[in-house]
Design a protein around this motif. Structure first.
Motif, PDB file in Angstrom:
ATOM      1  N   ARG A 371       4.320   1.053  -1.976  1.00 52.22           N
ATOM      2  CA  ARG A 371       4.352   0.848  -3.316  1.00 52.22           C
ATOM      3  C   ARG A 371       5.716   0.606  -3.573  1.00 52.22           C
ATOM      4  O   ARG A 371       6.068   0.288  -4.532  1.00 52.22           O
ATOM      5  CB  ARG A 371       3.459   1.999  -4.073  1.00 52.22           C
ATOM      6  CG  ARG A 371       2.189   1.921  -3.858  1.00 52.22           C
ATOM      7  CD  ARG A 371       1.415   2.749  -4.875  1.00 52.22           C
ATOM      8  NE  ARG A 371       1.472   2.481  -5.906  1.00 52.22           N
ATOM      9  CZ  ARG A 371       1.257   3.594  -7.104  1.00 52.22           C
ATOM     10  NH1 ARG A 371       0.770   4.810  -6.625  1.00 52.22           N
ATOM     11  NH2 ARG A 371       1.257   3.132  -8.200  1.00 52.22           N
ATOM     12  N   ARG A 372       6.896   1.453  -3.095  1.00 54.70           N
ATOM     13  CA  ARG A 372       8.007   1.553  -3.532  1.00 54.70           C
ATOM     14  C   ARG A 372       8.880   0.474  -2.689  1.00 54.70           C
ATOM     15  O   ARG A 372       9.981   0.381  -2.813  1.00 54.70           O
ATOM     16  CB  ARG A 372       8.760   3.083  -3.221  1.00 54.70           C
ATOM     17  CG  ARG A 372       7.893   3.893  -3.926  1.00 54.70           C
ATOM     18  CD  ARG A 372       8.571   5.385  -3.861  1.00 54.70           C
ATOM     19  NE  ARG A 372       8.503   5.777  -2.433  1.00 54.70           N
ATOM     20  CZ  ARG A 372       7.641   6.502  -1.833  1.00 54.70           C
ATOM     21  NH1 ARG A 372       6.687   6.955  -2.615  1.00 54.70           N
ATOM     22  NH2 ARG A 372       7.867   6.953  -0.559  1.00 54.70           N
ATOM     23  N   GLY A 373       8.177  -0.384  -1.964  1.00 55.30           N
ATOM     24  CA  GLY A 373       8.927  -1.556  -1.335  1.00 55.30           C
ATOM     25  C   GLY A 373       9.324  -1.353  -0.049  1.00 55.30           C
ATOM     26  O   GLY A 373       9.916  -2.014   0.433  1.00 55.30           O
ATOM     27  N   GLY A 374       8.959  -0.087   0.799  1.00 52.49           N
ATOM     28  CA  GLY A 374       9.616   0.106   2.043  1.00 52.49           C
ATOM     29  C   GLY A 374       8.618   0.814   2.744  1.00 52.49           C
ATOM     30  O   GLY A 374       7.391   0.801   2.719  1.00 52.49           O
ATOM     31  N   GLY A 375       9.175   1.575   3.901  1.00 50.79           N
ATOM     32  CA  GLY A 375       8.345   2.253   4.752  1.00 50.79           C
ATOM     33  C   GLY A 375       7.947   1.725   5.909  1.00 50.79           C
ATOM     34  O   GLY A 375       8.075   0.450   6.178  1.00 50.79           O
ATOM     35  N   SER A 376       7.220   2.535   6.824  1.00 50.78           N
ATOM     36  CA  SER A 376       6.830   2.027   8.144  1.00 50.78           C
ATOM     37  C   SER A 376       6.067   3.179   8.726  1.00 50.78           C
ATOM     38  O   SER A 376       6.220   4.380   8.262  1.00 50.78           O
ATOM     39  CB  SER A 376       7.927   1.817   9.204  1.00 50.78           C
ATOM     40  OG  SER A 376       8.487   3.184   9.582  1.00 50.78           O
ATOM     41  N   MET A 377       5.015   3.023   9.625  1.00 48.74           N
ATOM     42  CA  MET A 377       4.227   4.125  10.170  1.00 48.74           C
ATOM     43  C   MET A 377       4.922   5.049  10.907  1.00 48.74           C
ATOM     44  O   MET A 377       4.503   6.369  11.030  1.00 48.74           O
ATOM     45  CB  MET A 377       3.294   3.427  10.993  1.00 48.74           C
ATOM     46  CG  MET A 377       2.207   2.563  10.385  1.00 48.74           C
ATOM     47  SD  MET A 377       1.062   3.519   9.153  1.00 48.74           S
ATOM     48  CE  MET A 377      -0.143   4.279  10.151  1.00 48.74           C
TER      49      MET A 377
END
Length: 446
Positions: A371-377
């Motif tokens: 939702r904030r435009g980033g990230g990964s597992m």
């Protein structure tokens, strides 16, 4: 027809002699009957008398039978059969068009009246049964989430649950934290012969020997007691190995005698309960350590269901992750991020000490980051200092892990406890009990 399955009819007629005549006929034919002199009393009566059909006079002071018919929600209320000495063809046609099941003229022919009422009641029961079936399938979504998978061990477990649900035998569910023991217990109840019966979940670790009898058995002339209120349903004993020994003795007496003696009473009260228990410990070790009575174990372990830890079903990781990511993407109204090869490698490399419950939280963290435009597992799997200070004992480690997961769920759902419990894969009652047991301050978390 047995008393438990006898049809129920609500008779409404302002003519006392006609009302009593109908009651006599119906009761002699094996029906459960509730009679009312005015239609205005129907709505209140239906709240506690779950009629299969309403038999109502048409012409009555105040609310007429046709007005009663118009006032009912036809999708929820039982079918209405109207009866009148003043009926004519136009009135009958209008009544059927307005939603009446049938229309009968006085003087009525008893056999025809009983036939019409029986058909109406059968149709009503079938409609209610279909609604309950849909509700049961919807409620089983929790089981599907926990036991979603294609591995043989999960498929076998699903078959075992379906086979055991109707038997009523005591079942002991064994599995690590986060494998879904309470949801399996609820599935055994929901798929059983009486899913509408009570389901009483007790966290044995927080039961007090001092207040157990008053709370569970009741107090004569004051309170009924939770075990009596749950009679006819399922008693779910969670964390059975952590149950105080004095409480174990009292539970054993209930299971052996099938009665409870309310505090201050002289006569025991019979109870009928299907017992489903759960533990994340080795029961043999708990018995040898003197923490679990062997005679109680023999009462609750007719069948043992073992829920597999997630590390033993790694082939299901992709399916489960995709399912949870899609679920949270729908909740948070964003597009579901694709799983990359690095994501899959990280999932397969992780040991999953919190099992499916941990995977659910990892997937939610991934969606929140998206939702904030980033990230990964990989980032979602980072434990945020969960193991910075590793406890010395397994029990402390489990408590620390549960404390962290519950705190994160409460924060993630802005203190909405129902949503937090759903995200954790546990019941609201279990969540409240764990908050107390783990010493969490809900207000301080927000």
């Amino acid at each position: 027809m047995s008393p438990q399955t006898a049809f129920k009819v609500l008779v409404v007629d302002d003519d006392k002699s006609m009302r009593l005549s109908l009651v006599d006929l119906l009761e002699a034919s094996g029906w459960h009957v509730q009679a009312l002199p005015r239609a205005a009393l129907v709505a209140e009566t239906l709240g506690h008398f779950h009629a299969d059909v309403i038999l109502s006079d048409v012409r009555m002071p105040g609310m007429s039978g046709l007005e009663l018919l118009a006032s009912l929600d036809t999708s929820q209320a039982p079918p209405v059969v109207l009866i009148s000495a003043h009926g004519d063809i136009p009135m009958a046609v209008q009544a059927i068009q307005d939603g009446a099941y049938s229309f009968i003229e006085k003087p009525y022919e008893p056999r025809r009246l009983l036939t019409v009422l029986t058909h109406a009641a059968q149709q009503s029961r079938m409609r209610v049964s279909n609604v309950r079936l849909r509700q049961r399938l919807y409620q089983l979504s929790g089981l599907d989430r926990v036991l979603l998978g294609q591995t043989d061990i999960v498929a076998d477990l699903r078959r075992d649950i379906l086979d055991l649900a109707e038997t009523g035998v005591p079942v002991l569910i064994s599995g690590e934290t986060g494998t879904g023991k309470e949801l399996v217990a609820r599935a055994l109840h929901d798929l059983g012969s009486d899913p509408d019966a009570p389901f009483l979940a007790l966290n044995c670790a927080v039961l007090s020997p001092d207040t157990f009898e008053a709370e569970m058995f009741g107090v004569s002339g004051q309170t009924q007691g939770r075990l009596v209120a749950a009679s006819g349903g399922t008693l779910f004993l969670d964390e059975i190995c952590s149950c105080p020994l004095p409480v174990q003795a009292k539970l054993l007496r209930v299971l052996e005698d099938k009665t409870v003696l309310p505090v201050g009473a002289t006569q025991p009260v019979p109870v009928t309960l299907r017992v489903v228990s759960a533990t994340n410990e080795e029961v043999a070790l708990a018995v040898s350590d003197g923490r679990l009575r062997q005679d109680l174990l023999f009462r609750i372990n007719t069948i043992v269901l073992t829920l597999p830890p997630l590390r033993q079903r790694r082939d299901d990781l992709t399916l489960l992750s995709t399912h949870f990511l899609a679920e949270y993407a729908r909740i948070y109204e964003i597009a579901m991020p694709e799983l990359s090869q690095d994501d899959l490698a990280a999932l397969l490399a992780h040991d999953w000490p919190g099992n499916v419950r941990e995977l659910r939280n990892v997937c939610e963290r991934r969606i929140l980051a998206a939702r904030r435009g980033g990230g990964s597992m990989v980032q979602a799997l980072q434990n945020d200092s969960l193991f910075d200070d590793v406890p010395d004992t397994l029990r402390e480690a489990v408590a620390s892990f549960e404390r962290e997961l519950i705190a994160k769920a409460i924060r993630a759902h802005q203190g909405r406890m129902d949503a937090a419990a759903e995200a954790l894969g546990i019941g609201r009652r279990t969540l409240n009990e764990k908050i107390v047991k783990l010493g969490l301050d809900k207000d301080a978390l927000m």
